[in-house]
Design a protein around this motif. Structure first.
Motif: not given
Length: 136
Positions: A31-34, A38-40, A57-59, A68-69
């Motif tokens: 669900e993080c894709a939606e 910040d929420a993800a 890495e996921v972001a 995303a560093v």
């Protein structure tokens, strides 16, 4: 998957627990894709064992976050600071150097690392962990 299979694959207990726990809540993680960035990030970081590096890495890969560093990466700060300044720096210096690229800091780090090279290697090579198989 038994613990010995994780060890044969080169994954120690602490990391295998994170993977198993993530698999248990895979639906919520997808669900993080939606969600907004910040929420993800908050949702990913709520999982025990997932820190700043893993979240970045996921972001980068799953969420398409160009900013995303991967702070805490084994080589990134060394390579980028070496490429830009000629000396080895840490995550704080990396953050300062890529600040002008806000919004595209991940992309900037990738490009700088690709064209800038790496600092000279010194010292002995690291030995393999003892739990890895001796034959491949």
């Amino acid at each position: 998957m038994p613990s010995w299979a994780w060890l044969q694959a080169g994954v120690e207990g602490a990391r295998s627990r994170v993977v198993v726990n993530a698999a248990k809540v895979a639906g919520r993680l997808e669900e993080c894709a939606e969600l907004d960035r910040d929420a993800a990030t908050r949702r990913l970081r709520a999982l025990p064992g997932v820190g700043v590096w893993t979240t970045a890495e996921v972001a980068q890969r799953a969420l398409g976050d160009a900013d995303a560093v991967s702070f805490g990466d084994y080589h990134l700060a060394r390579n980028v600071t070496w490429s830009l300044t000629g000396r080895i720096g840490d995550d704080d210096e990396l953050a300062e150097l890529v600040a002008p690229y806000a919004g595209h800091r991940f992309r900037a780090c990738r490009i700088i690392s690709a064209v800038g090279g790496a600092p000279p290697r010194r010292g002995p090579r690291r030995s393999l962990p003892t739990h890895l198989p001796t034959r491949f």
